[in-house]
Design a protein around this motif. Structure first.
Motif, PDB file in Angstrom:
ATOM      1  N   ALA A  42       0.869  -1.179   0.000  1.00 41.48           N
ATOM      2  CA  ALA A  42       0.000   0.000   0.000  1.00 41.48           C
ATOM      3  C   ALA A  42       0.899   1.221   0.000  1.00 41.48           C
ATOM      4  O   ALA A  42       1.990   1.196   0.589  1.00 41.48           O
ATOM      5  N   TYR A  43       0.437   2.270  -0.660  1.00 41.71           N
ATOM      6  CA  TYR A  43       1.285   3.456  -0.801  1.00 41.71           C
ATOM      7  C   TYR A  43       0.534   4.747  -0.501  1.00 41.71           C
ATOM      8  O   TYR A  43       1.115   5.818  -0.501  1.00 41.71           O
ATOM      9  N   ALA A  48      -4.968   1.862   0.997  1.00 39.75           N
ATOM     10  CA  ALA A  48      -4.705   1.187   2.275  1.00 39.75           C
ATOM     11  C   ALA A  48      -6.043   0.923   2.965  1.00 39.75           C
ATOM     12  O   ALA A  48      -6.272  -0.160   3.525  1.00 39.75           O
ATOM     13  N   LEU A  59      -0.072  -4.523   5.924  1.00 38.07           N
ATOM     14  CA  LEU A  59       0.180  -3.752   4.707  1.00 38.07           C
ATOM     15  C   LEU A  59       1.654  -3.403   4.650  1.00 38.07           C
ATOM     16  O   LEU A  59       2.234  -2.955   5.646  1.00 38.07           O
ATOM     17  N   VAL A  61       4.362  -1.005   3.046  1.00 36.99           N
ATOM     18  CA  VAL A  61       4.721   0.172   2.258  1.00 36.99           C
ATOM     19  C   VAL A  61       6.058  -0.186   1.619  1.00 36.99           C
ATOM     20  O   VAL A  61       7.133   0.024   2.189  1.00 36.99           O
ATOM     21  N   HIS A  86       4.936   8.404   2.292  1.00 43.76           N
ATOM     22  CA  HIS A  86       3.890   7.443   1.897  1.00 43.76           C
ATOM     23  C   HIS A  86       3.425   6.604   3.083  1.00 43.76           C
ATOM     24  O   HIS A  86       2.244   6.251   3.168  1.00 43.76           O
ATOM     25  N   VAL A  90      -0.497   5.911   4.450  1.00 40.63           N
ATOM     26  CA  VAL A  90      -1.059   4.571   4.710  1.00 40.63           C
ATOM     27  C   VAL A  90      -1.552   4.487   6.156  1.00 40.63           C
ATOM     28  O   VAL A  90      -2.629   3.943   6.439  1.00 40.63           O
ATOM     29  N   THR A  94      -5.767   3.977   7.694  1.00 43.90           N
ATOM     30  CA  THR A  94      -6.078   2.694   8.352  1.00 43.90           C
ATOM     31  C   THR A  94      -6.125   2.888   9.874  1.00 43.90           C
ATOM     32  O   THR A  94      -5.621   3.890  10.395  1.00 43.90           O
ATOM     33  N   ILE A  99       1.468  -1.980   9.876  1.00 45.48           N
ATOM     34  CA  ILE A  99       2.108  -1.300   8.738  1.00 45.48           C
ATOM     35  C   ILE A  99       3.614  -1.579   8.765  1.00 45.48           C
ATOM     36  O   ILE A  99       4.328  -1.101   9.649  1.00 45.48           O
TER      37      ILE A  99
END
Ligand code: KIV
Length: 274
Positions: A42-43, A48, A59, A61, A86, A90, A94, A99
Motif C-alpha cells: 500500500a502506498y 490502504a 500492509l 509500504v 507514503h 497509509v 487505516t 504497517i
C-alpha cells in the motif's frame, strides 16, 4: 449520502480520522506461523483503506513504490523521506492494520548506527509498526541492531530488487544451501517474519518447515505461510504483471474507460448536466 452527494453504498473508503486506532502487532503476525495469511503493498490512504476493509491486516509500504507509483525503473532512487511521506498516508488511511515499511536502498548499508537511526525515523515520523530490509548476509547484523531497539524487523531474501538490477538479476533463486543459511541467519538475528521473493517452490517449502517465523512468499510457490502481492499487480493497474502474480481485477482499463467516458461527455456537452 456521501460527502460528494452519492449514495453511501457507492462510497468504499472512509478516512480513519476519529476512529480508534488499535494495530496488529508484529508478535501477533509471528504467531500466525502455519496459518495462511495475505499481505498486500500500500502506498496511499484510500487504497490502504480498501485493503483494510477487505480484511487484509498487514500492509507493506514497499519501496516498489518507486516502480508502481513514481515511475522509476529501479527502487534505488527512493529515499527515507519519500518512504516516510507514503507511510504516513497509509497510516492515516487505516486504524487496525500492521504497517511494515521498507528501508530503502542505502538506508541500512553504511553502519548499524545509520540503520538504527533510519529505522527509528520510519517509526517516529512515518508511523511504521515494523520495518523490512533486504539481505541475509551482513544485513543480519543490521536486523539484530534494529531489533535490539525494540523495532520489529521483517527480513527479505531471494530476489532482492534493490540490488537485482546491479548484477544478480531477477531470475528464480534456487541455491538451496545458501537460501536456507540466509533464512536461518535472518531468523537468528531476531526477525519476526521473512519474505522469500522468487525462490524455488520446493526450497521455499523447506525453509518454511525449517524456521519458526512465518515465511511470506512472492513468486515462491504455495507452501509459504503467507503471500504478498504488489497492489498494482493484484488490481491489474498496468497492462503487464509478473508471471507469478494473479490479477484479481482490471482497474487500469476500468480507469481508462471511466476517464474516456468523462472526456466524451465533456466534449459532447453531456457533463455537467444542464
Ligand atoms: O517493495 C515491495 O513491494 C516488496 C515486495 C515485493 C515484497 O518488497
Amino acid at each position: 449520502m456521501s460527502a460528494h452527494g452519492g449514495s453511501d453504498q457507492a462510497r468504499p473508503y472512509e478516512p480513519a480520522h476519529g476512529r480508534a486506532v488499535r494495530r496488529l502487532t508484529a508478535g501477533a503476525v509471528r504467531r500466525r506461523k502455519g496459518t495462511p495469511f495475505p499481505i498486500v503493498t500500500a502506498y496511499d490512504a484510500p487504497f490502504a483503506g480498501f485493503a483494510e476493509a477487505a480484511g487484509i491486516d498487514i500492509l507493506l509500504v514497499g519501496d516498489s513504490l518507486a516502480n508502481v507509483v513514481l515511475g522509476y525503473d529501479e527502487t534505488t532512487p527512493i529515499t527515507v523521506e519519500v518512504m516516510i511521506h507514503h507511510a504516513q498516508a497509509v497510516v492515516r488511511g487505516t486504524s487496525r492494520a500492521h504497517i511494515v515499511v521498507d528501508m530503502p536502498f542505502g538506508s541500512y548499508h553504511v553502519s548499524d548506527e545509520d540503520a538504527v537511526r533510519n529505522a527509528i525515523r520510519l517509526v517516529k515520523e512515518g508511523g511504521a509498526c515494523s520495518v523490512k530490509l533486504e539481505g541475509g548476509g551482513m544485513e543480519a547484523d543490521r536486523i539484530a541492531a534494529i531489533a535490539a531497539t525494540g523495532i520489529p524487523v521483517m527480513g527479505h531474501i531471494g530476489v532482492m530488487p534493490q540490488t537485482a538490477g546491479l548484477g544478480p538479476g531477477y531470475k528464480k533463486r534456487a541455491n538451496r544451501e545458501r537460501l536456507l543459511e540466509q533464512a536461518k541467519k535472518v531468523e537468528a538475528a531476531g526477525a519476526y517474519a521473512i519474505v522469500l521473493e522468487v525462490v524455488d517452490s520446493e526450497i521455499a517449502e523447506e525453509i518454511t518447515a525449517s524456521i519458526a517465523i512465518p515465511t511470506v512468499g512472492i513468486g515462491a510457490g504455495p507452501h509459504c505461510d503467507a503471500q504478498v502481492l504488489v497492489l498494482h499487480d493484484a488490481l491489474g493497474i498496468y497492462s503487464q504483471s509478473p508471471p507469478f502474480a494473479k490479477r484479481f481485477a482490471e482497474l487500469g482499463s476500468a480507469a481508462t474507460n471511466a476517464l474516456a467516458e468523462y472526456a466524451r461527455e465533456v466534449r459532447e456537452r453531456g457533463f455537467p448536466a444542464r
